[in-house]
Design an enzyme around this catalytic site. Structure first.
Site, PDB file in Angstrom:
ATOM      1  N   GLY A   9       0.823  -1.202   0.000  1.00  0.00           N
ATOM      2  CA  GLY A   9       0.000   0.000   0.000  1.00  0.00           C
ATOM      3  C   GLY A   9       0.859   1.255   0.000  1.00  0.00           C
ATOM      4  N   MET A  10       0.198   2.395  -0.077  1.00  0.00           N
ATOM      5  CA  MET A  10       0.910   3.668  -0.171  1.00  0.00           C
ATOM      6  C   MET A  10       1.824   3.900   1.032  1.00  0.00           C
ATOM      7  SD  MET A  10      -0.595   7.460  -0.942  1.00  0.00           S
ATOM      8  CE  MET A  10      -1.950   7.296   0.211  1.00  0.00           C
ATOM      9  N   LEU A  11       1.292   3.752   2.235  1.00  0.00           N
ATOM     10  CA  LEU A  11       2.111   3.990   3.422  1.00  0.00           C
ATOM     11  C   LEU A  11       3.118   2.878   3.629  1.00  0.00           C
ATOM     12  CD1 LEU A  11       2.803   5.600   5.936  1.00  0.00           C
ATOM     13  CD2 LEU A  11       0.925   4.417   7.127  1.00  0.00           C
ATOM     14  N   ILE A  35      -4.482 -11.319   7.045  1.00  0.00           N
ATOM     15  CA  ILE A  35      -4.587 -10.894   8.444  1.00  0.00           C
ATOM     16  C   ILE A  35      -5.820 -11.496   9.111  1.00  0.00           C
ATOM     17  CG2 ILE A  35      -3.302  -8.779   8.021  1.00  0.00           C
ATOM     18  CD1 ILE A  35      -5.943  -7.242   8.098  1.00  0.00           C
ATOM     19  N   ALA A  62      -5.544  -2.058   5.631  1.00  0.00           N
ATOM     20  CA  ALA A  62      -6.877  -1.605   6.025  1.00  0.00           C
ATOM     21  C   ALA A  62      -7.815  -1.626   4.831  1.00  0.00           C
ATOM     22  CB  ALA A  62      -6.819  -0.193   6.604  1.00  0.00           C
ATOM     23  N   THR A  64     -10.047   0.783   3.048  1.00  0.00           N
ATOM     24  CA  THR A  64     -10.108   2.245   3.061  1.00  0.00           C
ATOM     25  C   THR A  64     -11.103   2.842   2.070  1.00  0.00           C
ATOM     26  OG1 THR A  64      -8.259   2.365   1.505  1.00  0.00           O
ATOM     27  CG2 THR A  64      -7.729   2.449   3.868  1.00  0.00           C
ATOM     28  N   THR A 103      -7.455   6.292  11.970  1.00  0.00           N
ATOM     29  CA  THR A 103      -7.974   7.368  11.129  1.00  0.00           C
ATOM     30  C   THR A 103      -8.757   8.424  11.904  1.00  0.00           C
ATOM     31  OG1 THR A 103      -9.508   7.794   9.279  1.00  0.00           O
ATOM     32  CG2 THR A 103     -10.020   5.947  10.698  1.00  0.00           C
ATOM     33  N   ASP A 104      -8.857   9.599  11.311  1.00  0.00           N
ATOM     34  CA  ASP A 104      -9.690  10.671  11.841  1.00  0.00           C
ATOM     35  C   ASP A 104     -11.178  10.322  11.794  1.00  0.00           C
ATOM     36  OD1 ASP A 104      -9.288  10.861   8.947  1.00  0.00           O
ATOM     37  OD2 ASP A 104     -10.524  12.658   9.029  1.00  0.00           O
ATOM     38  N   TYR A 127     -16.957   2.724   7.709  1.00  0.00           N
ATOM     39  CA  TYR A 127     -15.494   2.788   7.758  1.00  0.00           C
ATOM     40  C   TYR A 127     -15.012   3.248   9.128  1.00  0.00           C
ATOM     41  CZ  TYR A 127     -10.769   4.579   6.952  1.00  0.00           C
ATOM     42  OH  TYR A 127      -9.431   4.853   7.055  1.00  0.00           O
TER      43      TYR A 127
END
Length: 292
Positions: A9-11, A35, A62, A64, A103-104, A127
């Site tokens: 993933g990106m991160l 997972i 995750a 997302t 996450t926020d 989410y």
């Protein structure tokens, strides 16, 4: 050895790159090690530990897709709640430190000042609810875990708002972007460096932390700055008019937080971080990682 789960993933890719640049050994897994399968996780960990102990596990995996989650609640729950709980249990069993990304969206978005880590949560969609349950399961299974909440993430290794805006600005002469939702963009590289700071601190400091870049803005103002940076670097061939929209003018299946600015005081104080302002990080990203 640091094990990155969700390393494609990106991160995850950004974190692996930054760890390697610092000579920190890491190994990664993605969908090939589910997972949702505790035995698969244990088997992978055993394979790694034949050569070297796993000192820490970072979960970047995750579900997302915020809008699609409304129709795929079971899958979102599995990946955002059950999976992190499985990883946390494994981390405790092998004696590894565990760092989980949240996450926020665990907040309601009804605040008017930056959310602190101990503020009451109140997710409004699937989410956010599944991510909030993931936090709970992580803390129950591994009380010494570090949880980092972030928001508005972008980077070179995956689809994101910056890449989408630059593409649309090349294709169109006019765009509409929501102007009544406030938050803070976060460059994945900056978040990766914050994760490394937590992993390599002299003392492990479990708990919940918030990390985004500094400052706050709206999606509309973010788009305007992307446009300015793109034009300055000759990435955009023509002028584009950007119109400010209300949330009602751009309806989505899942409700977005009207306000999701996160306070970073705790993570700055604990790990001695100096967090870049969001415009400075965007400028560096657009200049160093141009999107084709």
């Amino acid at each position: 050895m640091i094990w990155i789960i969700g390393n494609r993933g990106m991160l995850g890719q950004e974190l692996a790159e930054q760890l390697a640049a610092r000579g920190i050994a890491n190994v990664g897994s993605d969908r090939e090690v589910s997972i949702l399968d505790p035995e698969a996780l244990r088997h992978f960990a055993q394979g790694v530990q034949k050569d070297t102990p796993i000192k820490a596990i970072v979960n970047c995996a995750a579900y997302t897709a915020v809008d699609r989650a409304e129709d795929e609640a079971e899958l979102a729950h599995a990946l955002n709640a059950e999976g992190p709980g499985n990883i946390a249990e494994l981390a405790r069993s092998v004696g590894a430190r565990f760092l989980h990304i949240s996450t926020d969206y665990v907040f309601s978005g009804a605040a008017s000042q930056p959310y602190r880590e101990d503020d009451p949560i109140g997710p409004t969609g699937v989410y956010g609810r599944t991510k909030a349950e993931g936090e709970t399961r992580v803390r129950e299974a591994c009380p010494d875990a570090v949880i980092i909440r972030t928001a508005w993430l972008y980077g070179k290794y995956g689809p994101n708002f910056v890449a989408t805006m630059l593409r649309l600005m090349r294709e169109r002469t006019e765009l509409g972007v929501v102007a009544d939702q406030r938050g803070t963009p976060t460059w994945a590289r900056d978040l990766a460096l914050a994760i490394i700071a937590a992993l390599t601190a002299p003392e492990w400091k479990p708990g919940i932390y918030h990390y985004t870049n500094e400052g706050e803005t709206t999606w509309y103002e973010f788009a305007c700055e992307i446009y300015a940076q793109g034009r300055a670097r000759s990435l955009l061939p023509h002028e584009v008019t950007i119109r400010a929209l209300t949330t009602d003018q751009y309806p989505t299946k899942a409700k977005r937080p009207a306000y999701s600015v996160l306070s970073k005081e705790k993570i700055k104080r604990t790990f001695g971080l100096e967090i870049p302002y969001w415009k400075a990080s965007l400028k560096q990203y657009v200049g160093s990682d141009p999107i084709s």
